[in-house]
Design a protein around this motif. Structure first.
Motif, PDB file in Angstrom:
ATOM      1  N   GLN A 226       0.923  -1.386  -0.187  1.00  0.00           N
ATOM      2  CA  GLN A 226       0.149   0.155   0.038  1.00  0.00           C
ATOM      3  C   GLN A 226       0.932   1.239  -0.021  1.00  0.00           C
ATOM      4  O   GLN A 226       0.535   2.165  -0.698  1.00  0.00           O
ATOM      5  N   VAL A 227       2.120   1.378   0.806  1.00  0.00           N
ATOM      6  CA  VAL A 227       2.801   2.469   0.824  1.00  0.00           C
ATOM      7  C   VAL A 227       3.467   2.674  -0.584  1.00  0.00           C
ATOM      8  O   VAL A 227       3.725   3.738  -1.262  1.00  0.00           O
ATOM      9  N   ALA A 228       3.936   1.394  -1.024  1.00  0.00           N
ATOM     10  CA  ALA A 228       4.778   1.533  -2.656  1.00  0.00           C
ATOM     11  C   ALA A 228       3.455   2.203  -3.641  1.00  0.00           C
ATOM     12  O   ALA A 228       4.147   2.934  -4.485  1.00  0.00           O
ATOM     13  N   MET A 229       2.191   1.730  -3.504  1.00  0.00           N
ATOM     14  CA  MET A 229       1.422   2.193  -4.622  1.00  0.00           C
ATOM     15  C   MET A 229       0.976   3.495  -4.242  1.00  0.00           C
ATOM     16  O   MET A 229       0.142   4.053  -5.299  1.00  0.00           O
ATOM     17  N   LEU A 230       1.433   4.161  -3.556  1.00  0.00           N
ATOM     18  CA  LEU A 230       0.954   5.607  -3.525  1.00  0.00           C
ATOM     19  C   LEU A 230       1.552   6.434  -4.398  1.00  0.00           C
ATOM     20  O   LEU A 230       1.225   7.409  -4.658  1.00  0.00           O
ATOM     21  N   ALA A 231       2.868   5.859  -4.896  1.00  0.00           N
ATOM     22  CA  ALA A 231       3.172   6.292  -6.213  1.00  0.00           C
ATOM     23  C   ALA A 231       3.745   7.911  -6.233  1.00  0.00           C
ATOM     24  O   ALA A 231       4.314   8.229  -5.442  1.00  0.00           O
ATOM     25  N   ASN A 232       2.940   8.683  -7.083  1.00  0.00           N
ATOM     26  CA  ASN A 232       3.462  10.119  -7.070  1.00  0.00           C
ATOM     27  C   ASN A 232       2.791  10.835  -6.068  1.00  0.00           C
ATOM     28  O   ASN A 232       3.703  11.748  -5.394  1.00  0.00           O
ATOM     29  N   LEU A 233       2.069  10.187  -5.259  1.00  0.00           N
ATOM     30  CA  LEU A 233       1.671  11.085  -4.105  1.00  0.00           C
ATOM     31  C   LEU A 233       2.513  10.704  -3.007  1.00  0.00           C
ATOM     32  O   LEU A 233       2.943  11.737  -2.219  1.00  0.00           O
ATOM     33  N   CYS A 239       8.899  14.801  -1.332  1.00  0.00           N
ATOM     34  CA  CYS A 239       9.714  15.841  -1.963  1.00  0.00           C
ATOM     35  C   CYS A 239       9.529  17.097  -1.361  1.00  0.00           C
ATOM     36  O   CYS A 239      10.121  18.193  -1.258  1.00  0.00           O
ATOM     37  N   THR A 240       8.212  17.372  -0.427  1.00  0.00           N
ATOM     38  CA  THR A 240       7.748  18.518   0.042  1.00  0.00           C
ATOM     39  C   THR A 240       7.701  18.589   1.537  1.00  0.00           C
ATOM     40  O   THR A 240       7.585  19.626   1.972  1.00  0.00           O
TER      41      THR A 240
END
Length: 418
Positions: A226-233, A239-240
């Protein structure tokens, strides 16, 4: 719809022909993995509890209907994740049942299980014990939280993992709008993604085993997936340092990329770049949008979505959905209708791609399933077995394992098998 294969037609070569899988999993993540392996040609032996079997056999209605239209014992949920397998019913809580599992484990390449951490060790069926008997064995364990860490003892369910893993914080309508708040995804995506990641891991382990003779252990966790499939989010947050929130049907990083209302219904507009936006603006009758520095580039459209999106919404409400879809498709601007499942399965593209398959079933001649999406030119998926009845292949599989009729009869009398 894909037609039934002719019984007289020879089966084509299959990618995983010769690979044998012992499947001790149940519900969805594990069975989804093993169904994918079975679709690719693996011989999957599904081990189930005598009497009740996989939990999902009872997860209905709906159930498969027989020739008279009456419900059978086979729930649609179970049928959707268990084709191309053979079922053996063994009581693994008994010493004789454990001995049978050990015997079967020496004859297979892969074992998939989703017991709680440590449960199989109580029976001497853990990965370490089985790999001592079969050093080339690949053991894939699927749990909610993995084999280590502070949550390893917890039971893991897709719904809870969607919440814990952050997915529900970014799914659903915005909190400041009506209907805002946490929302799960409509299908069990943590289970399904874990099943697919497990399939990839098993294929990698098989390649390693074929090169070295060495098996290995695979530790798959729903929360990890589930953590891996957060993908771009997930990348956005890392990053921020700012956690993204729910955006409803809008996209976090692209504008316009969401659902809009036409004069007679809804449609999706999914503009992916500035060139597509210029085409979209022309069709919408607003060629001024791409000339406006607030909207010319995607980065600016994201920053100014609160200004642009209401203007787009007003424009799209002026014409029927079919007019917009026809014009946008002609200009190659990504768009789409929002279908219910009846419309989806009736869609000509879905039908042309053979995304349903009819299979012969012992209890019904009307079984239709969602087909595999895997299209291989040389070793295509084949639909060899309908989802099995509980224990349908018990005696067949025990004979293959070398047991004689007297041994099988004795195990049945002791209720070790069914």
């Amino acid at each position: 719809m894909q037609s039934k294969p002719s019984p007289a037609s020879p089966l084509p070569a299959m990618s995983l022909a010769g690979v044998r899988v012992l499947d001790l999993s149940r519900v969805l993540a594990g069975p989804w993995c093993t169904q994918t392996l079975a679709d690719l040609g693996a011989d999957v032996i599904k081990v189930e509890r005598p009497g009740s079997g996989d939990d999902t056999r009872a997860w209905g209605p709906p159930y498969l209907k027989d020739a008279t239209g009456a419900d059978t014992s086979e729930a649609a949920y179970y049928l959707g994740a268990n084709r191309n397998k053979r079922s053996i019913a063994i009581d693994i809580a008994s010493a004789a049942g454990q001995a049978l599992i050990r015997r079967l484990a020496t004859r297979v390449d892969v074992l998939v299980e989703n017991f709680k951490v440590g449960d199989l060790a109580r029976y001497g069926l853990d990965a370490k014990s089985l790999r001592e008997l079969n050093p080339g064995l690949i053991v894939c364990s699927i749990t909610g939280f993995g084999q280590d860490g502070p949550y390893k003892e917890r039971a893991g369910y897709d719904y809870a993992v969607q919440g814990l893993g952050g997915l529900m914080s970014v799914t659903g309508e915005r909190d400041d709008l009506p209907g805002g708040g946490p929302q799960k995804v409509g299908v069990a995506v943590a289970d399904l993604f874990t099943g697919l990641y497990a399939t990839v891991a098993i294929l990698a382990a098989l390649r390693h085993r074929d090169a070295t003779g060495e098996g290995q252990e695979i530790d798959m966790a729903l929360l990890d997936t589930q953590v891996a499939m957060l993908a771009n989010l997930g990348a956005n947050y890392l990053c921020t340092g700012r956690a993204p929130g729910r955006m409803g049907n809008a996209h976090q990083n692209i504008v316009p990329y969401q659902v809009f209302e036409a004069s007679d219904g809804h449609l999706i507009v999914a503009v992916g770049n500035d060139g597509q936006f210029a085409k979209f603006a022309e069709i919408a009758g607003r060629p001024d949008w791409p000339q406006d520095p607030r909207f010319a580039r995607n980065a600016e459209r994201v920053r100014n979505r609160e200004l642009l999106v209401p203007q787009i919404a007003a424009a799209l409400k002026t014409r029927p959905r079919k007019d917009w879809l026809a014009a946008l498709e002609a200009a190659k601007v990504p768009c789409g209708a929002i279908n219910n499942l009846a419309e989806t399965f009736a869609d000509p593209q879905v039908q042309a791609r053979g995304m349903t398959v009819a299979m012969d079933h012992p209890l019904s001649d009307s079984l239709r399933l969602v087909a595999s999406p895997i299209k291989l030119s040389a070793t295509p998926v084949a639909y060899r077995h309908a989802p099995p009845l509980l224990g349908q292949h018990t005696q067949e599989l025990l004979r293959e394992a070398g047991l004689d009729e007297a041994e099988i009869a004795a195990l049945a009398q002791q209720r070790v098998i069914a």
